[in-house]
Design an enzyme around this catalytic site. Structure first.
Site, PDB file in Angstrom:
ATOM      1  N   LYS A 153      -5.524  16.835 -13.375  1.00  8.58           N
ATOM      2  CA  LYS A 153      -5.584  15.848 -12.604  1.00  8.58           C
ATOM      3  C   LYS A 153      -4.541  16.699 -11.426  1.00  8.58           C
ATOM      4  O   LYS A 153      -3.816  16.496 -11.599  1.00  8.58           O
ATOM      5  CB  LYS A 153      -5.372  14.650 -12.633  1.00  8.58           C
ATOM      6  CG  LYS A 153      -5.606  13.678 -11.181  1.00  8.58           C
ATOM      7  CD  LYS A 153      -5.337  12.344 -11.423  1.00  8.58           C
ATOM      8  CE  LYS A 153      -4.356  12.080 -11.049  1.00  8.58           C
ATOM      9  NZ  LYS A 153      -4.063  11.773 -10.090  1.00  8.58           N
ATOM     10  N   ASP A 169      -9.101  14.375  -7.341  1.00  5.89           N
ATOM     11  CA  ASP A 169      -8.320  12.504  -7.375  1.00  5.89           C
ATOM     12  C   ASP A 169      -8.140  13.174  -5.468  1.00  5.89           C
ATOM     13  O   ASP A 169      -7.207  12.704  -5.532  1.00  5.89           O
ATOM     14  CB  ASP A 169      -7.055  12.041  -7.880  1.00  5.89           C
ATOM     15  CG  ASP A 169      -6.898  10.808  -7.979  1.00  5.89           C
ATOM     16  OD1 ASP A 169      -7.526  10.342  -7.575  1.00  5.89           O
ATOM     17  OD2 ASP A 169      -5.608  10.358  -8.023  1.00  5.89           O
ATOM     18  N   LYS A 220     -10.156  10.695  -3.428  1.00  6.61           N
ATOM     19  CA  LYS A 220     -10.473   9.813  -2.925  1.00  6.61           C
ATOM     20  C   LYS A 220     -10.983   9.976  -1.940  1.00  6.61           C
ATOM     21  O   LYS A 220     -10.314   9.331  -0.612  1.00  6.61           O
ATOM     22  CB  LYS A 220      -8.852   8.863  -2.474  1.00  6.61           C
ATOM     23  CG  LYS A 220      -8.471   8.758  -4.158  1.00  6.61           C
ATOM     24  CD  LYS A 220      -6.992   7.492  -3.754  1.00  6.61           C
ATOM     25  CE  LYS A 220      -6.375   7.290  -5.288  1.00  6.61           C
ATOM     26  NZ  LYS A 220      -6.219   8.080  -5.858  1.00  6.61           N
ATOM     27  N   ASP A 226     -15.711   8.178   4.157  1.00  7.45           N
ATOM     28  CA  ASP A 226     -15.391   8.790   5.426  1.00  7.45           C
ATOM     29  C   ASP A 226     -17.442   7.896   5.384  1.00  7.45           C
ATOM     30  O   ASP A 226     -18.160   7.656   4.483  1.00  7.45           O
ATOM     31  CB  ASP A 226     -15.676  10.120   5.432  1.00  7.45           C
ATOM     32  CG  ASP A 226     -15.844   9.935   6.890  1.00  7.45           C
ATOM     33  OD1 ASP A 226     -16.492   9.894   7.810  1.00  7.45           O
ATOM     34  OD2 ASP A 226     -14.821  11.134   7.798  1.00  7.45           O
ATOM     35  N   THR A 268      -4.174   0.400  -7.029  1.00  5.11           N
ATOM     36  CA  THR A 268      -2.923  -0.841  -8.073  1.00  5.11           C
ATOM     37  C   THR A 268      -2.080  -1.078  -6.707  1.00  5.11           C
ATOM     38  O   THR A 268      -1.443  -2.242  -7.567  1.00  5.11           O
ATOM     39  CB  THR A 268      -2.315   0.191  -8.989  1.00  5.11           C
ATOM     40  OG1 THR A 268      -2.535   1.040  -9.150  1.00  5.11           O
ATOM     41  CG2 THR A 268      -3.449  -0.553  -9.731  1.00  5.11           C
ATOM     42  N   ARG A 328       4.185  11.680 -15.407  1.00  3.89           N
ATOM     43  CA  ARG A 328       5.681  11.553 -15.325  1.00  3.89           C
ATOM     44  C   ARG A 328       5.709  11.178 -16.954  1.00  3.89           C
ATOM     45  O   ARG A 328       6.557  11.840 -17.326  1.00  3.89           O
ATOM     46  CB  ARG A 328       6.290  10.446 -14.871  1.00  3.89           C
ATOM     47  CG  ARG A 328       6.218  11.424 -13.258  1.00  3.89           C
ATOM     48  CD  ARG A 328       6.251  10.052 -12.111  1.00  3.89           C
ATOM     49  NE  ARG A 328       5.923   8.753 -12.039  1.00  3.89           N
ATOM     50  CZ  ARG A 328       5.878   7.670 -11.642  1.00  3.89           C
ATOM     51  NH1 ARG A 328       6.568   7.598 -10.700  1.00  3.89           N
ATOM     52  NH2 ARG A 328       4.623   7.182 -11.514  1.00  3.89           N
TER      53      ARG A 328
HETATM   54  O1  C5P Z   1       2.958   9.738 -13.542  1.00  4.52           O
HETATM   55  P1  C5P Z   1       1.992   8.412 -13.549  1.00  4.52           P
HETATM   56  O2  C5P Z   1       1.608   8.495 -15.281  1.00  4.52           O
HETATM   57  O3  C5P Z   1       2.593   7.222 -12.842  1.00  4.52           O
HETATM   58  O4  C5P Z   1       1.171   9.363 -13.102  1.00  4.52           O
HETATM   59  C1  C5P Z   1      -0.150   8.229 -12.809  1.00  4.52           C
HETATM   60  C2  C5P Z   1      -1.455   9.166 -11.546  1.00  4.52           C
HETATM   61  O5  C5P Z   1      -2.621   8.902 -11.817  1.00  4.52           O
HETATM   62  C3  C5P Z   1      -0.425   9.581 -10.481  1.00  4.52           C
HETATM   63  O6  C5P Z   1      -1.423  10.430  -9.943  1.00  4.52           O
HETATM   64  C4  C5P Z   1      -0.640   7.955 -10.073  1.00  4.52           C
HETATM   65  O7  C5P Z   1      -1.470   8.774  -8.213  1.00  4.52           O
HETATM   66  C5  C5P Z   1      -2.760   7.946 -10.319  1.00  4.52           C
HETATM   67  N1  C5P Z   1      -3.078   6.707 -10.263  1.00  4.52           N
HETATM   68  C6  C5P Z   1      -2.458   5.472 -10.168  1.00  4.52           C
HETATM   69  N2  C5P Z   1      -3.049   3.948  -9.899  1.00  4.52           N
HETATM   70  C7  C5P Z   1      -4.135   4.298  -9.877  1.00  4.52           C
HETATM   71  C8  C5P Z   1      -4.962   6.010  -8.992  1.00  4.52           C
HETATM   72  C9  C5P Z   1      -4.453   6.908  -9.483  1.00  4.52           C
HETATM   73  O8  C5P Z   1      -1.294   5.915 -10.999  1.00  4.52           O
HETATM   74  N3  C5P Z   1      -4.639   3.056  -9.002  1.00  4.52           N
END
Ligand code: C5P
Length: 236
Positions: A36, A63, A65, A68, A123, A214
């Site tokens: 992603k 991703d 998002k 518009d 979120t 992460r």
């Molecule tokens: O590092 P981590 O596992 O928290 O990464 C989650 C990924 O999903 C990040 O790229 C974050 O921007 C994305 N994301 C999220 N919550 C959302 C939408 C996207 O954590 N509601």
């Protein structure tokens, strides 16, 4: 993307550094189903950077998002179709016509059409944030209602938190794809994610794609971390 990959894990490459992203992608590739890239990576590196990631050979979720007017969102999708994203997303709050335009534009890629999914409610927002923008229904009702609108507008799924999987599947059906971030292997640091779930729990509830960043990318050995997650899913 008509089929969900066998390995449902998409590794989030949250960096602006193309070299680092490619290195990470190659390292985890044997043990994840996709990659992603987000706004941070795309705005820094553009189509050329995105091509470096798609060249790794796994499905890639863009991703971006998009939000518009319908014509502009359709143009935004058209502009990345030749990069062959597997998944691309738009904000459900852009409304029915915008989502329809996105779905129709994506469909012009025929067999290579990306799965277009909707972002329901970020979120980072809670009930008081919804009230600030004039939304009086509860976050749970808002997510389900926007998911139903996304489905009616021709989108193939939505992004949702692990805790919304069951309600959205119940409202929109099993074929409606759920792309789920906020996933943490047992014992992993949660970081800024507040409502997390383990990969196997989310899969059992019906998630189609697990977005994990992460816990893989900051592990001392990202490949081993991805492999360990894949093993817990095989056992699930
Ligand atoms: O590092 P981590 O596992 O928290 O990464 C989650 C990924 O999903 C990040 O790229 C974050 O921007 C994305 N994301 C999220 N919550 C959302 C939408 C996207 O954590 N509601």
């Amino acid at each position: 993307m008509t089929q969900t990959p066998e390995n449902p894990v998409f590794c989030a490459l949250d960096t602006t550094d193309v070299g680092r992203a490619v290195e990470l992608a190659r390292e985890v590739a044997p043990h994840v189903g996709g990659l992603k890239i987000g706004l941070e990576f795309y705005n820094a590196n553009g189509p050329q950077g995105a091509r470096a990631i798609t060249d790794v050979g796994l499905p890639v979720f863009f991703d971006l998002k998009l939000h518009d007017i319908p014509n502009t969102v359709a143009g935004g999708i058209r502009a990345v179709l030749d990069l062959q994203p597997a998944i691309i997303n738009v904000h459900c709050c852009g409304g029915r016509a915008m989502m329809q335009a996105a779905a129709q534009e994506a469909a012009t890629a025929g067999a290579k059409a990306p799965l277009v999914i909707g972002v329901t409610m970020l979120t980072s927002l809670d009930a008081s944030d919804l009230a600030d923008i004039g939304v009086t229904r509860s976050p749970a009702e808002h997510v389900v209602a926007l998911s139903q609108l996304a489905k009616a507008s021709g989108l193939g799924g939505v992004v949702c938190s692990p805790h919304e999987i069951e309600a959205v599947k119940a409202a929109c059906g099993q074929d409606f794809k759920l792309i789920v971030p906020g996933i943490r292997p047992a014992g992993a640091a949660t970081g800024d994610q507040k409502r997390v779930m383990t990969p196997d729990e989310a899969l059992r509830l019906g998630a189609d794609v697990l977005v994990i960043g992460r816990p893989i990318t900051t592990a001392p050995e990202p490949r081993a971390a991805a492999q360990a997650i894949a093993r817990t899913l095989q056992a699930a």
